[in-house]
Write an enzyme that holds these catalytic residues in place. Structure first.
Site, PDB file in Angstrom:
ATOM      1  N   ARG A  94       5.980   2.465  -1.738  1.00 38.31           N
ATOM      2  CA  ARG A  94       6.778   1.305  -1.338  1.00 38.31           C
ATOM      3  C   ARG A  94       6.594   0.146  -2.321  1.00 38.31           C
ATOM      4  O   ARG A  94       5.689   0.158  -3.146  1.00 38.31           O
ATOM      5  CB  ARG A  94       6.363   0.834   0.068  1.00 38.31           C
ATOM      6  CG  ARG A  94       6.709   1.809   1.165  1.00 38.31           C
ATOM      7  CD  ARG A  94       6.245   1.311   2.526  1.00 38.31           C
ATOM      8  NE  ARG A  94       4.788   1.260   2.620  1.00 38.31           N
ATOM      9  CZ  ARG A  94       4.133   0.755   3.645  1.00 38.31           C
ATOM     10  NH1 ARG A  94       4.782   0.234   4.660  1.00 38.31           N
ATOM     11  NH2 ARG A  94       2.810   0.763   3.670  1.00 38.31           N
TER      12      ARG A  94
ATOM     13  N   SER B  76      -3.807  -9.506  -8.850  1.00 37.02           N
ATOM     14  CA  SER B  76      -3.072 -10.521  -8.085  1.00 37.02           C
ATOM     15  C   SER B  76      -3.414 -11.908  -8.592  1.00 37.02           C
ATOM     16  O   SER B  76      -4.507 -12.133  -9.131  1.00 37.02           O
ATOM     17  CB  SER B  76      -3.444 -10.430  -6.597  1.00 37.02           C
ATOM     18  OG  SER B  76      -2.933 -11.525  -5.872  1.00 37.02           O
TER      19      SER B  76
ATOM     20  N   TYR C  28      -9.571 -10.361  -0.424  1.00 37.95           N
ATOM     21  CA  TYR C  28      -8.562  -9.909  -1.381  1.00 37.95           C
ATOM     22  C   TYR C  28      -8.816 -10.508  -2.767  1.00 37.95           C
ATOM     23  O   TYR C  28      -8.716  -9.813  -3.786  1.00 37.95           O
ATOM     24  CB  TYR C  28      -7.182 -10.309  -0.867  1.00 37.95           C
ATOM     25  CG  TYR C  28      -6.013  -9.651  -1.553  1.00 37.95           C
ATOM     26  CD1 TYR C  28      -5.743  -8.296  -1.367  1.00 37.95           C
ATOM     27  CD2 TYR C  28      -5.147 -10.379  -2.363  1.00 37.95           C
ATOM     28  CE1 TYR C  28      -4.652  -7.695  -1.973  1.00 37.95           C
ATOM     29  CE2 TYR C  28      -4.054  -9.788  -2.980  1.00 37.95           C
ATOM     30  CZ  TYR C  28      -3.823  -8.439  -2.787  1.00 37.95           C
ATOM     31  OH  TYR C  28      -2.743  -7.854  -3.398  1.00 37.95           O
TER      32      TYR C  28
END
Length: 243
Positions: free
Chosen positions: A11, A141, A154
């Protein structure tokens, strides 16, 4: 048969990467997924409809034994295949303030990003060294670059992969293997669907969320032979959010 493995490829950004690597670089794509076989099959169909080839591989990147068993089975069944590109894209977010963060939420997020990087890359690294060619691309990220409140787990996980990227790049550069990271900012995917895009866009100099294809385009370049003198880099795709 030259192959590219994309973890978490069913995805979002992973799906876009699968499509680009197949169509633009002609790789046979190994689409890794953990639970959503339907989404993985859909990605496979999209690759095939675009004229590429792909297959799905189920394993949990957190589990070293699971990863090794699945990849050994595949390798045994495809003895002539050569994996040239590894995209460590699998990741999970379990957001919340650190003072209320459970040990499980801390551990899960680190295991998927950091242990996932180790388990998959370590399986292939000696093969890449022997063939004297490879492209390892880690999806990190903006949170791992500057830290994000509510994402201590994270941010820690992605920052860890940034460090691993830089160190591994030094170890394998002489064998024509590059190791780079791509750090997306706010990208329009299922992971960001619940966010207030209109409000958050005001914080982004480009004044919009990015598209998965914009990340995949960079990954495709880093996976190509054109990027052979770029290694140990972390390239941001974030519309200008740096602080």
């Amino acid at each position: 048969m030259k192959c590219a493995l994309v973890t978490g490829g069913s995805r979002g950004i992973g799906r876009a990467i699968c499509q680009k690597l197949a169509v633009e670089l002609g790789y046979h794509i190994l689409i890794n997924y953990q639970g959503n076989e339907e989404a993985a099959r859909e990605t496979q169909s999209l690759v095939q409809e675009a004229g590429g080839t792909a297959e799905i591989l189920r394993f949990d990147v957190r589990e070293g034994g699971d990863v090794r068993a699945a990849l050994e089975r595949w390798s045994d069944a495809n003895a002539e295949a050569i994996v040239e590109v590894i995209v460590n894209n699998a990741g999970v977010a379990k957001d919340g303030l650190f003072m209320w963060m459970s040990a499980e939420d801390w551990s899960t997020v680190l295991q998927v990003s950091l242990n996932g990087f180790y388990n998959v890359t370590n399986f292939f690294i000696q093969k890449l060294l022997r063939q004297r060619y490879g492209r390892i691309i880690n999806i990190v990220s903006v949170s791992g670059m500057k830290g994000t409140a509510g994402q201590v787990n994270y941010s820690a996980a992605k920052a860890g992969v940034v460090g691993a990227t830089k160190a591994l790049a030094l170890e394998v550069a002489k064998r024509n293997i590059t190791v780079n990271a791509v750090a997306p900012g706010f990208i329009r995917t299922e992971m960001t669907e619940q966010m207030d895009e209109k409000e958050l866009a005001k914080l982004i100099p480009a004044n919009r969320f990015g598209e998965a294809d914009e990340v995949a385009d960079l990954v495709c370049f880093l996976a190509s032979q054109k990027s052979g003198y770029i290694t140990g880099e972390v390239i941001n795709v974030n519309g200008g959010i740096y602080s």
